[in-house]
Enzyme design. Structure first.
Site, PDB file in Angstrom:
ATOM      1  N   CYS A  73       1.144  -1.174  -0.071  1.00 19.67           N
ATOM      2  CA  CYS A  73       0.290  -0.492  -0.345  1.00 19.67           C
ATOM      3  C   CYS A  73       0.923   1.570  -0.014  1.00 19.67           C
ATOM      4  CB  CYS A  73      -1.054  -0.029   1.210  1.00 19.67           C
ATOM      5  SG  CYS A  73      -1.473   1.388   1.665  1.00 19.67           S
ATOM      6  N   HIS A 157      -2.530  -4.613 -10.479  1.00 20.69           N
ATOM      7  CA  HIS A 157      -3.475  -3.297 -10.851  1.00 20.69           C
ATOM      8  C   HIS A 157      -3.977  -4.184 -12.282  1.00 20.69           C
ATOM      9  CE1 HIS A 157      -3.108  -0.685  -7.146  1.00 20.69           C
ATOM     10  NE2 HIS A 157      -1.929  -1.350  -7.070  1.00 20.69           N
ATOM     11  N   GLU A 206     -10.129   0.028  -5.095  1.00 22.68           N
ATOM     12  CA  GLU A 206      -9.116  -0.713  -4.744  1.00 22.68           C
ATOM     13  C   GLU A 206      -9.781  -1.951  -4.456  1.00 22.68           C
ATOM     14  OE1 GLU A 206      -6.012   0.265  -2.093  1.00 22.68           O
ATOM     15  OE2 GLU A 206      -7.324   2.440  -2.355  1.00 22.68           O
ATOM     16  N   CYS A 215      -4.838   6.188  -4.085  1.00 21.90           N
ATOM     17  CA  CYS A 215      -4.064   4.513  -4.159  1.00 21.90           C
ATOM     18  C   CYS A 215      -2.284   5.002  -4.660  1.00 21.90           C
ATOM     19  CB  CYS A 215      -5.178   3.205  -4.702  1.00 21.90           C
ATOM     20  SG  CYS A 215      -4.270   1.805  -5.039  1.00 21.90           S
ATOM     21  N   GLY A 218      -2.049   2.467  -6.944  1.00 22.81           N
ATOM     22  CA  GLY A 218      -2.882   2.303  -7.906  1.00 22.81           C
ATOM     23  C   GLY A 218      -1.930   4.224  -9.200  1.00 22.81           C
TER      24      GLY A 218
END
Length: 276
Positions: A73, A157, A206, A215, A218
């Site tokens: 994260c 992703h 997410e 994110c 992301g």
């Protein structure tokens, strides 16, 4: 039993952070889910535990709001870096990350080396071999301008470049894509619009958390996909609903993510109120 915690956020992507380097904190999927509940718990997108590490300054473990433990994260990494101090290295399931403390104007910020992206189909992972730079897949509710791109930046992703990210019904599109069997570990869904060679507008669904204000991984994945496909240049600003991140990446290298991290408050909770 009273347990001290920090409430922090990176661009509105918010966290409950426990420092377990001295005394362990027992977190289970059920307890993480209960603490993350915004009505009956503290409320957060992800729950973070900082633990001792034999290979880095500290180890970071991450639970999504639904109780699932995940590898990486980016926004949480910046927050943990602010707690650990400049020059910290952070062990995660997605690899060891190094961080430096900086400022954006007068705002506290951190810059994190997020490691190298991976494009192999089995590294994302996907359920079967295919070209990750042009997935031969389509879903209702999305009309991308090119085939989607999939990659791993420590977690999985998929990126869709669309004419207007704000026009996409992110929940309607994101939920079924996240749970599509082609993604055996589920997937984070990124819907992006290229505004210039130096700017991307992005919204992220997410896995395990839903639509969030920001994110970090992301932003990294989307910037890498855009750089590799020739859409933008390195040092690109990624504008999310909660604010902006700057992503640097050169093919063959590692990803550098820079952005703010905010400490909101410190509190105590009764762990016995959230059975393991």
């Amino acid at each position: 039993m009273a347990q001290r915690f920090h409430k922090m956020h990176g661009l509105g992507n918010d966290f409950v952070v426990f420092d377990a380097r001295v005394a362990p904190v027992e977190i289970t999927p059920a307890r993480a889910h209960a603490i993350a509940d915004r009505h009956t718990g503290i409320g957060c997108d992800q729950l973070i535990v900082i633990e001792p590490s034999t290979v880095a300054t500290a180890r970071m473990r991450i639970w999504n709001g639904d109780g699932s433990e995940v590898e990486s994260c980016g926004n949480a990494t910046r927050c943990v870096a602010m707690l650990l101090g400049d020059g910290a290295t952070i062990e995660t399931l997605g690899g060891i990350l190094d961080a430096t403390i900086t400022k954006i104007g007068t705002t506290g910020a951190a810059s994190v080396d997020m490691g190298a992206p991976r494009f192999d189909w089995d590294a994302v992972p996907l359920d079967y071999p295919m070209d990750t730079m042009a997935l031969p897949l389509a879903w209702d509710g999305l009309a991308p301008i090119a085939p989607p791109i999939a990659l791993s930046v420590g977690n999985p992703h998929v990126i869709f470049f669309v004419p207007d990210t704000d026009a996409v019904d992110l929940e309607a599109a994101g939920r079924p894509i996240e749970h599509d069997p082609v993604f055996p570990e589920r997937i984070n869904v990124n819907v992006a619009t290229i505004e210039s060679r130096s700017r991307i507008r992005l919204r992220v669904w997410e896995r395990g958390a839903g639509a969030t204000l920001a994110c970090g991984t992301g932003a990294c994945a989307t910037a890498v996909a855009a750089i590799r496909s020739g859409r933008v240049d390195s040092g690109v600003t990624v504008a999310l609903p909660g604010g902006e991140l700057v992503i640097d990446w050169q093919p063959g290298g590692t990803i550098r993510m820079t952005g703010p991290a905010t400490h909101v408050f410190t509190g105590e909770l009764d762990m016995d109120a959230f059975p393991a």
